[in-house]
Design an enzyme around this catalytic site. Structure first.
Site, PDB file in Angstrom:
ATOM      1  N   ASN A 219       4.135   4.506  -2.562  1.00 35.89           N
ATOM      2  CA  ASN A 219       4.517   3.642  -3.685  1.00 35.89           C
ATOM      3  C   ASN A 219       3.973   4.158  -5.011  1.00 35.89           C
ATOM      4  OD1 ASN A 219       5.235   1.001  -5.075  1.00 35.89           O
ATOM      5  ND2 ASN A 219       2.993   0.933  -5.262  1.00 35.89           N
TER       6      ASN A 219
ATOM      7  N   ASN B 268      -7.711  -5.926   9.730  1.00 36.48           N
ATOM      8  CA  ASN B 268      -7.376  -4.554   9.353  1.00 36.48           C
ATOM      9  C   ASN B 268      -8.418  -4.031   8.371  1.00 36.48           C
ATOM     10  OD1 ASN B 268      -6.698  -5.474   6.774  1.00 36.48           O
ATOM     11  ND2 ASN B 268      -4.719  -4.452   6.731  1.00 36.48           N
TER      12      ASN B 268
ATOM     13  N   HIS C 259       5.541  -3.648  -2.660  1.00 33.43           N
ATOM     14  CA  HIS C 259       5.684  -3.124  -4.008  1.00 33.43           C
ATOM     15  C   HIS C 259       6.808  -2.109  -4.130  1.00 33.43           C
ATOM     16  CE1 HIS C 259       2.062  -5.362  -4.757  1.00 33.43           C
ATOM     17  NE2 HIS C 259       1.628  -4.887  -3.608  1.00 33.43           N
TER      18      HIS C 259
ATOM     19  N   ARG D 123       7.413  -5.010  -7.919  1.00 34.97           N
ATOM     20  CA  ARG D 123       7.959  -3.742  -7.439  1.00 34.97           C
ATOM     21  C   ARG D 123       8.015  -2.639  -8.492  1.00 34.97           C
ATOM     22  NH1 ARG D 123      11.852  -7.372  -4.017  1.00 34.97           N
ATOM     23  NH2 ARG D 123      10.967  -7.108  -1.948  1.00 34.97           N
TER      24      ARG D 123
ATOM     25  N   GLU E 116       3.716  -2.395   5.417  1.00 32.74           N
ATOM     26  CA  GLU E 116       2.643  -3.309   5.039  1.00 32.74           C
ATOM     27  C   GLU E 116       3.152  -4.278   3.982  1.00 32.74           C
ATOM     28  OE1 GLU E 116      -1.446  -4.033   2.731  1.00 32.74           O
ATOM     29  OE2 GLU E 116       0.149  -2.746   2.008  1.00 32.74           O
TER      30      GLU E 116
ATOM     31  N   ASP F 136       2.443   2.009   3.352  1.00 24.85           N
ATOM     32  CA  ASP F 136       1.480   1.272   2.544  1.00 24.85           C
ATOM     33  C   ASP F 136       2.188   0.562   1.381  1.00 24.85           C
ATOM     34  OD1 ASP F 136      -1.412   0.864   1.629  1.00 24.85           O
ATOM     35  OD2 ASP F 136      -0.579   1.896  -0.123  1.00 24.85           O
TER      36      ASP F 136
ATOM     37  N   ASP G 113       3.001   3.955 -10.667  1.00 24.01           N
ATOM     38  CA  ASP G 113       4.072   3.483  -9.796  1.00 24.01           C
ATOM     39  C   ASP G 113       5.260   4.440  -9.793  1.00 24.01           C
ATOM     40  OD1 ASP G 113       4.415   1.115  -8.125  1.00 24.01           O
ATOM     41  OD2 ASP G 113       6.259   0.832  -9.281  1.00 24.01           O
TER      42      ASP G 113
ATOM     43  N   ARG H 237      -2.098  -3.807  17.461  1.00 26.64           N
ATOM     44  CA  ARG H 237      -2.964  -2.736  16.945  1.00 26.64           C
ATOM     45  C   ARG H 237      -4.412  -3.217  16.991  1.00 26.64           C
ATOM     46  NH1 ARG H 237      -1.940  -1.414  10.857  1.00 26.64           N
ATOM     47  NH2 ARG H 237      -2.989  -3.422  10.653  1.00 26.64           N
TER      48      ARG H 237
ATOM     49  N   ARG I 238       3.025   3.976   8.922  1.00 27.45           N
ATOM     50  CA  ARG I 238       2.740   2.714   8.226  1.00 27.45           C
ATOM     51  C   ARG I 238       3.113   2.970   6.776  1.00 27.45           C
ATOM     52  NH1 ARG I 238      -1.467   1.151   4.573  1.00 27.45           N
ATOM     53  NH2 ARG I 238      -1.970  -1.065   4.686  1.00 27.45           N
TER      54      ARG I 238
HETATM   55  C1  QV4 Z   1      -9.163  -1.766 -11.232  1.00 25.81           C
HETATM   56  C2  QV4 Z   1      -8.698  -3.179 -11.575  1.00 25.81           C
HETATM   57  C3  QV4 Z   1      -7.342  -3.134 -12.213  1.00 25.81           C
HETATM   58  C4  QV4 Z   1      -7.434  -2.262 -13.438  1.00 25.81           C
HETATM   59  C5  QV4 Z   1      -7.943  -0.875 -13.083  1.00 25.81           C
HETATM   60  C6  QV4 Z   1      -8.153  -0.075 -14.334  1.00 25.81           C
HETATM   61  O1  QV4 Z   1      -8.657  -3.978 -10.391  1.00 25.81           O
HETATM   62  O2  QV4 Z   1      -6.888  -4.436 -12.557  1.00 25.81           O
HETATM   63  O3  QV4 Z   1      -6.159  -2.135 -14.009  1.00 25.81           O
HETATM   64  O4  QV4 Z   1      -9.180  -0.949 -12.343  1.00 25.81           O
HETATM   65  O5  QV4 Z   1      -8.597   1.185 -14.038  1.00 25.81           O
HETATM   66  C7  QV4 Z   1      -9.109   0.517  -6.502  1.00 25.81           C
HETATM   67  C8  QV4 Z   1     -10.131  -0.472  -7.057  1.00 25.81           C
HETATM   68  C9  QV4 Z   1      -9.507  -1.350  -8.122  1.00 25.81           C
HETATM   69  C10 QV4 Z   1      -8.981  -0.457  -9.238  1.00 25.81           C
HETATM   70  C11 QV4 Z   1      -7.979   0.519  -8.638  1.00 25.81           C
HETATM   71  C12 QV4 Z   1      -7.482   1.512  -9.641  1.00 25.81           C
HETATM   72  O6  QV4 Z   1     -10.627  -1.278  -5.982  1.00 25.81           O
HETATM   73  O7  QV4 Z   1     -10.482  -2.258  -8.609  1.00 25.81           O
HETATM   74  O8  QV4 Z   1      -8.322  -1.249 -10.207  1.00 25.81           O
HETATM   75  O9  QV4 Z   1      -8.597   1.278  -7.563  1.00 25.81           O
HETATM   76  O10 QV4 Z   1      -8.493   2.320 -10.086  1.00 25.81           O
HETATM   77  C13 QV4 Z   1      -6.956   0.008  -1.728  1.00 25.81           C
HETATM   78  C14 QV4 Z   1      -8.012  -1.005  -2.179  1.00 25.81           C
HETATM   79  C15 QV4 Z   1      -7.949  -1.249  -3.663  1.00 25.81           C
HETATM   80  C16 QV4 Z   1      -8.034   0.071  -4.401  1.00 25.81           C
HETATM   81  C17 QV4 Z   1      -6.813   0.892  -3.973  1.00 25.81           C
HETATM   82  C18 QV4 Z   1      -6.711   2.234  -4.672  1.00 25.81           C
HETATM   83  O11 QV4 Z   1      -7.829  -2.214  -1.472  1.00 25.81           O
HETATM   84  O12 QV4 Z   1      -9.053  -2.067  -4.049  1.00 25.81           O
HETATM   85  O13 QV4 Z   1      -8.038  -0.150  -5.810  1.00 25.81           O
HETATM   86  O14 QV4 Z   1      -6.945   1.148  -2.553  1.00 25.81           O
HETATM   87  O15 QV4 Z   1      -7.856   2.982  -4.503  1.00 25.81           O
HETATM   88  C19 QV4 Z   1      -2.176  -6.278  -2.298  1.00 25.81           C
HETATM   89  C20 QV4 Z   1      -1.014  -5.361  -1.932  1.00 25.81           C
HETATM   90  C21 QV4 Z   1      -1.275  -4.585  -0.665  1.00 25.81           C
HETATM   91  C22 QV4 Z   1      -2.642  -3.897  -0.685  1.00 25.81           C
HETATM   92  C23 QV4 Z   1      -3.696  -4.965  -0.954  1.00 25.81           C
HETATM   93  C24 QV4 Z   1      -5.084  -4.394  -1.034  1.00 25.81           C
HETATM   94  O16 QV4 Z   1       0.178  -6.092  -1.810  1.00 25.81           O
HETATM   95  O17 QV4 Z   1      -0.254  -3.623  -0.532  1.00 25.81           O
HETATM   96  O18 QV4 Z   1      -3.427  -5.614  -2.180  1.00 25.81           O
HETATM   97  N1  QV4 Z   1      -2.909  -3.139   0.534  1.00 25.81           N
HETATM   98  C25 QV4 Z   1      -2.646  -1.684   0.607  1.00 25.81           C
HETATM   99  C26 QV4 Z   1      -3.752  -0.941   1.353  1.00 25.81           C
HETATM  100  C27 QV4 Z   1      -4.992  -0.956   0.520  1.00 25.81           C
HETATM  101  C28 QV4 Z   1      -4.762  -0.168  -0.758  1.00 25.81           C
HETATM  102  C29 QV4 Z   1      -3.403  -0.295  -1.289  1.00 25.81           C
HETATM  103  C30 QV4 Z   1      -2.435  -1.042  -0.684  1.00 25.81           C
HETATM  104  C31 QV4 Z   1      -3.050   0.535  -2.434  1.00 25.81           C
HETATM  105  O19 QV4 Z   1      -3.930  -1.475   2.615  1.00 25.81           O
HETATM  106  O20 QV4 Z   1      -6.103  -0.437   1.223  1.00 25.81           O
HETATM  107  O21 QV4 Z   1      -5.691  -0.612  -1.769  1.00 25.81           O
HETATM  108  O22 QV4 Z   1      -2.632   1.785  -1.893  1.00 25.81           O
HETATM  109  O23 QV4 Z   1      -2.199  -7.417  -1.454  1.00 25.81           O
HETATM  110 CA    CA Z   2       6.421   0.045  -6.945  1.00 28.65          CA
END
Ligand code: QV4
Ligand code: CA
Length: 512
Positions: free
Chosen positions: A115, A313, A216, A173, A248, A212, A182, A352, A210
């Site tokens: 994504n 998870n 979105h 999205r 996911e 991810d 994005d 899983r 999977r």
């Molecule tokens: C932060 C702020 C933002 C800000 C940004 C500015 O939160 O508002 O704009 O800084 O720089 C990490 C940090 C997060 C940071 C971001 C960007 O934790 O604080 O933004 O990086 O620097 C994982 C973690 C996230 C992590 C992300 C990328 O959970 O915390 O973000 O990896 O490293 C929703 C979605 C669902 C998602 C879930 C977590 O619908 O799809 O949230 N789950 C999947 C994965 C998950 C992963 C992602 C998606 C993204 O299972 O592990 O997020 O690929 O519900």
């Molecule tokens: Ca998207």
């Protein structure tokens, strides 16, 4: 001829919902953050011998290195390129893992982060796991290559460029999830780069993906990418086999986007499963195990043949994505084993199992400020290997829930009862339940504070069975409780409320 065509068509239609497991196997394990070399060894020494069907692996593609905080697990969700090159290992090690696991019938499912790329604030340079050059500010990822033309900056309408309102499907999205750049998935060029990445993995021998952050991505964009995927590698899979797809999508209800929009593409992660089951096992909100009588679709969960189910998870075990307080994890080991035991005994969904590493939680205002902590590392930042202790548990802070006797034996239970419906349901109206799976297996739980002593119809043939929770059958002897089934199929069960594990499971392959 007509019949053949029909069979072929129905096979094609159901293909991406089918994990392609070797027959007699039913369950995958997520070896979160494991190194490829350790997974290869685990397939050969443990997973295949114990009937595990597959492994979900952490994202294998090159990612941004994050040093503040120090190498969080979530850096792997910030792609820099599609080179197979991470802390888990390089491409040669990945290939070796796939080959060795496939050769013992344990198939590999890749966590595909398609994504987005890294965060908008990711800077520039070569601070990436393969040293590839990138510039997040100018949207330049030459190792793919992607340029500023390949992102949704123009399309997203929020002031920040990030998702601000989950009630607006266009934002969800077309805008950035927590600032992650994005990708413009409607572009043929972008779809092509993603398909090339996934097809490379398919040619290496992976069995599925999977996807991810599927919420979105537009379901139609995902569909076109799936349509561009090759059939699985015929070195290990039947000709015409399609990659297994599970998307996911976190849908706990009440959001603008629902899981059912994705059913046409493949299976979908059922997040209600762990949230609701956690409430039941913890006896919160007035829930009790008796209510599990119509568990599954009867509880408003998605159709059985669309659901990918799990107790916890890698996100919700640490409070990320849909991580509610009810989620059971290894931190609550006794309840967790009951939850996973129930999941593996119950026919609903494709299951899983989670396998984690330990970290020290530190709750500040109800939030674990250590939720970022990555896998166990050496002083140079490399991931520690998974060592195996004499008692078959894991060292170096790897939890290895999948090696816990109760969980491993319930994977074998699920394999043993595969294809049998739920039978002989019994409940006490409270938190004592039991059910069978045809004439193949039977399980009984005592989640009350009082002792249990009941005689129930099991559906099994007469004989002495070994409880695979308190012990297991080893050769001709049983290291746990023995259960005697009479010629009428009934058996007496006593479970103390203070038992280490207040449940008993027996099946035909643990008959003495
Ligand atoms: C932060 C702020 C933002 C800000 C940004 C500015 O939160 O508002 O704009 O800084 O720089 C990490 C940090 C997060 C940071 C971001 C960007 O934790 O604080 O933004 O990086 O620097 C994982 C973690 C996230 C992590 C992300 C990328 O959970 O915390 O973000 O990896 O490293 C929703 C979605 C669902 C998602 C879930 C977590 O619908 O799809 O949230 N789950 C999947 C994965 C998950 C992963 C992602 C998606 C993204 O299972 O592990 O997020 O690929 O519900
Ligand atoms: Ca998207």
């Amino acid at each position: 001829m007509k019949l053949l065509l029909l069979l072929l068509l129905s096979g094609l239609c159901s293909a991406q919902y089918n994990p392609n497991y070797r027959s007699g196997r039913t369950t995958m394990v997520h070896l979160f953050e494991w190194r490829w070399a350790d997974i290869a060894a685990e397939c050969e020494r443990y997973l295949a011998p114990n009937g595990f069907a597959g492994v979900q692996v952490s994202p294998p593609n090159e990612n941004l290195i994050i040093t503040s905080p120090n190498r969080p697990w979530w850096e792997r969700y910030q792609p820099i390129s599609y080179k197979i090159c991470t802390r888990s290992g390089n491409e040669q090690q990945f290939r070796d893992m796939v080959t060795r696991c496939n050769n013992v019938g344990v198939f590999i499912y890749v966590d595909a982060v398609i994504n987005h790329m890294c965060g908008a604030g990711g800077g520039s340079g070569t601070r990436s796991t393969c040293g590839s050059n990138y510039n997040a500010g100018s949207r330049d990822f030459p190792a793919v290559p992607y340029s500023n033309l390949d992102f949704n900056d123009g399309k997203c309408k929020t002031a920040s460029g990030n998702i601000e309102n989950y009630g607006d499907v266009y934002q969800v999205r077309d805008c950035r999830l927590v600032s992650l750049l994005d990708l413009a998935l409607e572009k043929d060029y972008v779809r092509g780069k993603i398909a090339d990445y996934l097809n490379n993995l398919i040619s290496i021998g992976v069995a599925g993906f999977r996807f991810d952050a599927s919420k979105h991505m537009w379901p139609g964009d995902i569909k076109t990418i799936i349509n561009r995927l090759n059939n699985l590698n015929t070195q290990w899979f039947h000709g015409g086999s399609r990659p297994f797809i599970f998307q996911e999508v976190i849908d706990l209800g009440g959001e603008a986007i629902s899981a059912n929009e994705y059913y046409g593409n493949g299976r979908v992660t059922e997040f209600k499963y762990g949230a609701k089951l956690g409430n039941v096992i913890r006896k919160w909100n007035g829930e009790r195990m008796s209510y599990l009588r119509n568990w599954g679709e009867g509880w408003g969960l998605m159709p059985n043949d669309r659901a990918l189910v799990f107790v916890d998870n890698h996100d919700n075990q640490r409070g990320h994505g849909a991580g509610g307080a009810s989620i059971l994890t290894f931190f609550d080991a006794r309840l967790y084993k009951m939850g996973v035991g129930f999941m593996l005994a119950h026919p609903y969904g494709s299951a899983r199992v989670m396998s984690s590493y330990r970290w020290t939680r530190n709750f500040v205002n109800g939030q674990d400020v250590n939720d970022w902590i990555g896998p166990p590392i050496n002083s140079d930042g490399s991931t520690k290997s998974v060592t195996i202790n004499a008692d078959s548990t894991c060292g170096n802070d790897w939890v290895c829930e999948h090696r816990w006797r109760q969980i491993k034996n319930m994977v074998i239970f699920r394999n043993t009862v595969d294809g049998q419906g739920l039978t002989n349901w019994w409940e006490n109206g409270g938190n004592q339940i039991a059910f069978g799976r045809g004439n193949r297996g039977f399980i009984i739980f005592n989640n009350e504070s009082s002792n249990m002593d009941v005689t129930l119809n099991t559906g099994l043939s007469a004989g002495t069975y070994c409880d695979v929770i308190s012990g297991q059958k080893e050769g001709t002897r049983c290291t746990g409780t023995q259960i005697t089934v009479s010629s009428s199929g009934s058996a007496r069960f006593t479970i103390s409320s203070s038992a280490d594990d207040p449940f008993i499971a027996i099946h035909v392959n643990a008959k003495l």
